[in-house]
Design a protein around this motif. Structure first.
Motif, PDB file in Angstrom:
ATOM      1  N   THR A  42      67.969 -17.676 -65.779  1.00 38.43           N
ATOM      2  CA  THR A  42      68.592 -18.860 -66.221  1.00 38.43           C
ATOM      3  C   THR A  42      68.222 -19.389 -67.736  1.00 38.43           C
ATOM      4  O   THR A  42      69.063 -19.769 -68.456  1.00 38.43           O
ATOM      5  CB  THR A  42      68.369 -20.025 -65.188  1.00 38.43           C
ATOM      6  N   ASP A  45      69.773 -16.850 -69.804  1.00 38.71           N
ATOM      7  CA  ASP A  45      71.271 -17.096 -70.112  1.00 38.71           C
ATOM      8  C   ASP A  45      71.480 -18.437 -70.931  1.00 38.71           C
ATOM      9  O   ASP A  45      72.337 -18.401 -71.701  1.00 38.71           O
ATOM     10  CB  ASP A  45      71.837 -17.384 -68.640  1.00 38.71           C
ATOM     11  N   GLU A  49      73.540 -18.379 -74.575  1.00 34.30           N
ATOM     12  CA  GLU A  49      74.750 -18.942 -74.660  1.00 34.30           C
ATOM     13  C   GLU A  49      74.724 -20.102 -75.927  1.00 34.30           C
ATOM     14  O   GLU A  49      75.415 -20.273 -76.693  1.00 34.30           O
ATOM     15  CB  GLU A  49      74.973 -19.819 -73.361  1.00 34.30           C
TER      16      GLU A  49
END
Length: 74
Positions: A42, A45, A49
């Motif tokens: 996570t 990610d 992003e």
């Protein structure tokens, strides 16, 4: 000084500047995110992003004045 160099490079050569930004900050940002989230995938990610959004919205660097005498531009 490094931050000024990276921002000026982004303004003049987006691909090279973003490469420098990624090289110098990706690992630290992932480690910070992982510490907070306690989930490796996570955190990666979220940081990926972030870099994608910075690539798309590179205009956010336009208003950063790198000619200031302060060494901290962020």
């Amino acid at each position: 000084m490094l931050e000024k160099h990276i921002i000026n490079t982004i303004k003049n050569n987006k691909a090279e500047g973003m490469r420098l930004l990624f090289k110098h900050y990706y690992r630290s940002l992932v480690l910070c995110a992982n510490e907070y989230l306690k989930e490796l995938g996570t955190g990666e990610d979220i940081v990926q992003e972030l870099f994608l959004k910075l690539w798309i919205n590179d205009h956010v660097f336009d208003n950063i004045n790198t000619s200031r005498t302060s060494s901290n531009v962020f």
